[in-house]
Design a protein around this motif. Structure first.
Motif, PDB file in Angstrom:
ATOM      1  N   LEU A  43      44.281  34.543  22.214  1.00 46.55           N
ATOM      2  CA  LEU A  43      45.656  34.883  21.862  1.00 46.55           C
ATOM      3  C   LEU A  43      46.308  33.694  21.161  1.00 46.55           C
ATOM      4  N   THR A  44      47.450  33.942  20.520  1.00 47.21           N
ATOM      5  CA  THR A  44      48.234  32.885  19.882  1.00 47.21           C
ATOM      6  C   THR A  44      49.609  32.796  20.552  1.00 47.21           C
ATOM      7  N   PRO A  45      49.878  31.741  21.322  1.00 45.02           N
ATOM      8  CA  PRO A  45      48.949  30.673  21.701  1.00 45.02           C
ATOM      9  C   PRO A  45      47.958  31.156  22.757  1.00 45.02           C
ATOM     10  N   PRO A  46      46.854  30.456  22.903  1.00 52.13           N
ATOM     11  CA  PRO A  46      45.857  30.876  23.888  1.00 52.13           C
ATOM     12  C   PRO A  46      46.378  30.723  25.316  1.00 52.13           C
ATOM     13  N   VAL A  47      45.814  31.487  26.225  1.00 46.72           N
ATOM     14  CA  VAL A  47      46.211  31.464  27.632  1.00 46.72           C
ATOM     15  C   VAL A  47      44.979  31.225  28.483  1.00 46.72           C
ATOM     16  N   ASN A  48      45.076  30.294  29.427  1.00 48.46           N
ATOM     17  CA  ASN A  48      44.019  30.148  30.412  1.00 48.46           C
ATOM     18  C   ASN A  48      44.598  30.429  31.792  1.00 48.46           C
ATOM     19  N   VAL A  49      43.760  30.942  32.661  1.00 45.41           N
ATOM     20  CA  VAL A  49      44.218  31.428  33.966  1.00 45.41           C
ATOM     21  C   VAL A  49      43.918  30.393  35.041  1.00 45.41           C
ATOM     22  N   MET A  50      44.959  30.027  35.778  1.00 42.76           N
ATOM     23  CA  MET A  50      44.819  29.181  36.949  1.00 42.76           C
ATOM     24  C   MET A  50      45.480  29.913  38.114  1.00 42.76           C
ATOM     25  N   PRO A  51      44.699  30.564  38.976  1.00 44.48           N
ATOM     26  CA  PRO A  51      45.306  31.266  40.109  1.00 44.48           C
ATOM     27  C   PRO A  51      46.178  30.327  40.934  1.00 44.48           C
ATOM     28  N   ALA A  52      47.386  30.764  41.236  1.00 47.41           N
ATOM     29  CA  ALA A  52      48.296  29.923  42.005  1.00 47.41           C
ATOM     30  C   ALA A  52      47.709  29.630  43.374  1.00 47.41           C
ATOM     31  N   TRP A  53      47.881  28.411  43.840  1.00 51.12           N
ATOM     32  CA  TRP A  53      47.304  27.980  45.103  1.00 51.12           C
ATOM     33  C   TRP A  53      47.796  28.834  46.268  1.00 51.12           C
ATOM     34  N   PHE A  54      46.889  29.184  47.147  1.00 52.23           N
ATOM     35  CA  PHE A  54      47.192  29.912  48.388  1.00 52.23           C
ATOM     36  C   PHE A  54      47.870  31.261  48.145  1.00 52.23           C
ATOM     37  N   SER A  55      47.679  31.820  46.962  1.00 43.26           N
ATOM     38  CA  SER A  55      48.364  33.070  46.617  1.00 43.26           C
ATOM     39  C   SER A  55      47.448  34.272  46.720  1.00 43.26           C
ATOM     40  N   ASN A  56      46.226  34.104  47.232  1.00 46.08           N
ATOM     41  CA  ASN A  56      45.207  35.148  47.110  1.00 46.08           C
ATOM     42  C   ASN A  56      44.985  35.912  48.409  1.00 46.08           C
ATOM     43  N   ILE A  57      44.660  37.197  48.246  1.00 44.73           N
ATOM     44  CA  ILE A  57      44.350  38.062  49.384  1.00 44.73           C
ATOM     45  C   ILE A  57      43.447  39.187  48.893  1.00 44.73           C
ATOM     46  N   VAL A  58      42.511  39.614  49.734  1.00 43.45           N
ATOM     47  CA  VAL A  58      41.574  40.688  49.377  1.00 43.45           C
ATOM     48  C   VAL A  58      41.997  41.953  50.117  1.00 43.45           C
ATOM     49  N   VAL A  59      42.346  42.987  49.351  1.00 42.33           N
ATOM     50  CA  VAL A  59      42.808  44.256  49.924  1.00 42.33           C
ATOM     51  C   VAL A  59      42.176  45.408  49.143  1.00 42.33           C
ATOM     52  N   GLY A  60      41.605  46.377  49.851  1.00 38.80           N
ATOM     53  CA  GLY A  60      41.129  47.604  49.226  1.00 38.80           C
ATOM     54  C   GLY A  60      40.090  47.423  48.144  1.00 38.80           C
ATOM     55  N   GLY A  61      39.254  46.388  48.263  1.00 35.86           N
ATOM     56  CA  GLY A  61      38.229  46.164  47.255  1.00 35.86           C
ATOM     57  C   GLY A  61      38.705  45.380  46.052  1.00 35.86           C
ATOM     58  N   TYR A  62      39.910  44.790  46.131  1.00 38.94           N
ATOM     59  CA  TYR A  62      40.449  43.978  45.040  1.00 38.94           C
ATOM     60  C   TYR A  62      40.850  42.611  45.583  1.00 38.94           C
ATOM     61  N   HIS A  63      40.616  41.583  44.779  1.00 42.62           N
ATOM     62  CA  HIS A  63      41.071  40.232  45.114  1.00 42.62           C
ATOM     63  C   HIS A  63      42.326  39.957  44.292  1.00 42.62           C
ATOM     64  N   TYR A  64      43.463  39.854  44.976  1.00 40.34           N
ATOM     65  CA  TYR A  64      44.757  39.668  44.318  1.00 40.34           C
ATOM     66  C   TYR A  64      45.157  38.194  44.324  1.00 40.34           C
ATOM     67  N   PHE A  65      45.930  37.788  43.313  1.00 42.11           N
ATOM     68  CA  PHE A  65      46.465  36.431  43.244  1.00 42.11           C
ATOM     69  C   PHE A  65      47.616  36.401  42.242  1.00 42.11           C
TER      70      PHE A  65
END
Length: 511
Positions: free
Chosen positions: A338-360
């Motif tokens: 993309l312009t500008p490019p985007v890189n993903v850094m999952p926010a610290w301690f923001s993750n949880i696994v529910v229903g077969g999905y890992h959310y963050f």
């Protein structure tokens, strides 16, 4: 551990929320909870109790009692906004009355309202008869339900010039409670620059039962649960900023079974930072790398890497168009192109696994090209499909007026406590919680996920939604007026009600 206590843990036989991660240690529980509320408008608020100072612990609930900790109230004219002492609170769950408090001094000072946790961060544990209050500055106390101290333990936390970032959450399994400490002074296995280890303590005496084989980083939040064969275990991680010494970086699965407790079942090595909740289930263990830009799925039996998924390549993205007043959809996007490019850094301690999905949630910073901006992401743990949904940064509410959602732009938060004192000792604590801080851990009730930002905004996500579009955002709630509220806390659940907190008050949410 006693057999009865382990069976209770295995069955989830707890009526309440006895620890930060809930009755089964995985940050979620079955049940039905209120989805919408507003402290600003006093909607679905059962009671509120004012607190004299900021605090970052979660809330433990059992036998009609609510437990939490705050920092010792700061003098209004204090020149240095730091301290090492906390106060434990016991409230009546029915009406929020303060029943008693206890002081629990520590030794290693932390900054007040620090965006990266403080002395009060570890949540209390309760079994319905006793409560254990934790001070990350090096103290742990056991009290009965009248507030009488049963025993106290003190230790020297690791420092060596490193900042006060201690996000671990205590755990209770069987007749033991788990803490994170260095090995004792005089222990021949103690390192010159002390490493941190899971340490099991007898909950009735405070005596050490065992120290885990493998270390973990004090930034890390381990998670306990059951393997497919019924073996209780805890997943822990190593690696972080400021040259934390524990090695090798990566994951360890540690047994909690009688006769084998503290022994390493397997170890997975990688080069990354473990500033996340170490989720696992009876099939998989999961790894989010801070800078790797990918999601990994491991075999929970062996620790073998099964698959990796890029968080930037061929993702689905839904962003909000303010002019059209709706979300727009892009499929199979390569974020780095993309312009500008985007890189993903999952926010610290923001993750949880529910229903077969890992959310963050996604750290958001245009200068560092972090994103997608103000978005929640999820990964299908079987297919690897990655989806992002943008949410509003802030909600402004006034009685008799419609909600005003603010999108795309960073918003300031207030670090003024209920006594009118600005207690923040670090300017980064006045941001919105979408970049470079430790927000409260998300929790889930009945598949509905609750994420809270530093602004005191709580997003409710349908964790079982087949498509991650705007319909999956069920509610945007507030813990107080926009721009006047601050929270780094997590939600707890008991008997159909939610319990939450901000810098200024404890809040019981219900119909």
């Amino acid at each position: 551990f006693s057999l009865a206590a382990l069976l209770a843990f295995a069955s989830g036989a707890f009526a309440d929320w006895p620890q930060a991660a809930g009755p089964q240690g995985n940050w979620q529980v079955a049940g039905m909870a209120p989805l919408s509320w507003s402290v600003t408008r006093n909607q679905n608020i059962v009671w509120k109790t004012t607190l004299p100072e900021a605090g970052q612990s979660g809330i433990a609930i059992a036998s009609g009692r609510v437990f939490l900790t705050i920092m010792k109230p700061l003098d209004a004219d204090a020149k240095k906004k730091e301290g090492s002492d906390i106060v434990g609170y016991c409230l009546d769950a029915k009406d929020g009355r303060i029943l008693w408090t206890v002081d629990l001094p520590g030794s290693e000072p932390s900054t007040y309202a620090y965006g990266f946790s403080d002395s009060s961060t570890p949540s209390p544990i309760t079994d319905g008869k006793y409560v254990w209050f934790y001070n990350a500055s090096g103290a742990l106390g056991c009290y009965d339900y009248s507030g009488k101290q049963i025993w106290k333990r003190e230790w020297k936390p690791t420092a060596n010039g490193r900042p006060f970032n201690k996000q671990f959450e205590p755990m209770m399994v069987g007749d033991a409670i788990l803490n994170v400490e260095p090995r004792d002074e005089g222990d021949p296995k103690r390192e010159a620059d002390p490493w941190n280890y899971l340490r099991a303590l007898d909950k009735t005496t405070g005596k050490t039962l065992w120290v885990a084989d493998d270390a973990l980083t004090h930034y890390n939040t381990p998670m306990m649960g059951l393997l497919a064969d019924g073996t209780p275990a805890v997943l822990q991680g190593r690696g972080g900023h400021h040259e934390v010494p524990e090695k090798p970086e990566g994951l360890s699965l540690t047994s909690l079974a009688p006769g084998n407790a503290g022994k390493t079942l397997w170890r997975y090595e990688t080069k990354a930072h473990a500033l996340y909740i170490m989720h696992f289930d009876k099939k998989y263990a999961y790894w989010l790398g801070e800078t790797e830009g990918e999601h990994r799925v491991l075999d929970v039996k062996t620790g073998q890497l099964l698959r990796s998924q890029s968080l930037t390549d061929k993702v689905d993205m839904r962003t909000y168009d303010e002019a059209a007043k709706k979300h727009t959809f892009q499929a199979d996007v390569d974020l780095e192109k993309l312009t500008p490019p985007v890189n993903v850094m999952p926010a610290w301690f923001s993750n949880i696994v529910v229903g077969g999905y890992h959310y963050f949630t996604c750290f958001t910073d245009a200068g560092a090209k972090r994103g997608p901006a103000y978005s929640i992401g999820r990964v299908n743990v079987e297919t690897g499909k990655v989806e992002y949904l943008e949410v509003p940064v802030q909600v402004l509410r006034e009685v008799g007026k419609p909600d005003e959602m603010l999108w795309h732009k960073a918003q300031p938060s207030s670090t003024v406590n209920a006594r009118g004192v600005d207690v923040a000792g670090d300017p980064r604590s006045k941001r919105d919680g979408w970049y470079w801080n430790f927000n409260g851990t998300p929790t889930a009730v009945g598949g509905k996920i609750f994420f809270t930002s530093m602004l005191g905004v709580t997003y409710v996500i349908d964790g079982l939604a087949p498509v991650f579009d705007e319909k999956a955002l069920l509610a945007v709630n507030d813990l107080g007026p926009g721009g006047q509220t601050w929270s780094l806390n997590s939600i707890s659940y008991s008997d159909g009600r939610l319990y939450h907190r901000s810098m200024k008050e404890v809040i019981c949410i219900g119909k």
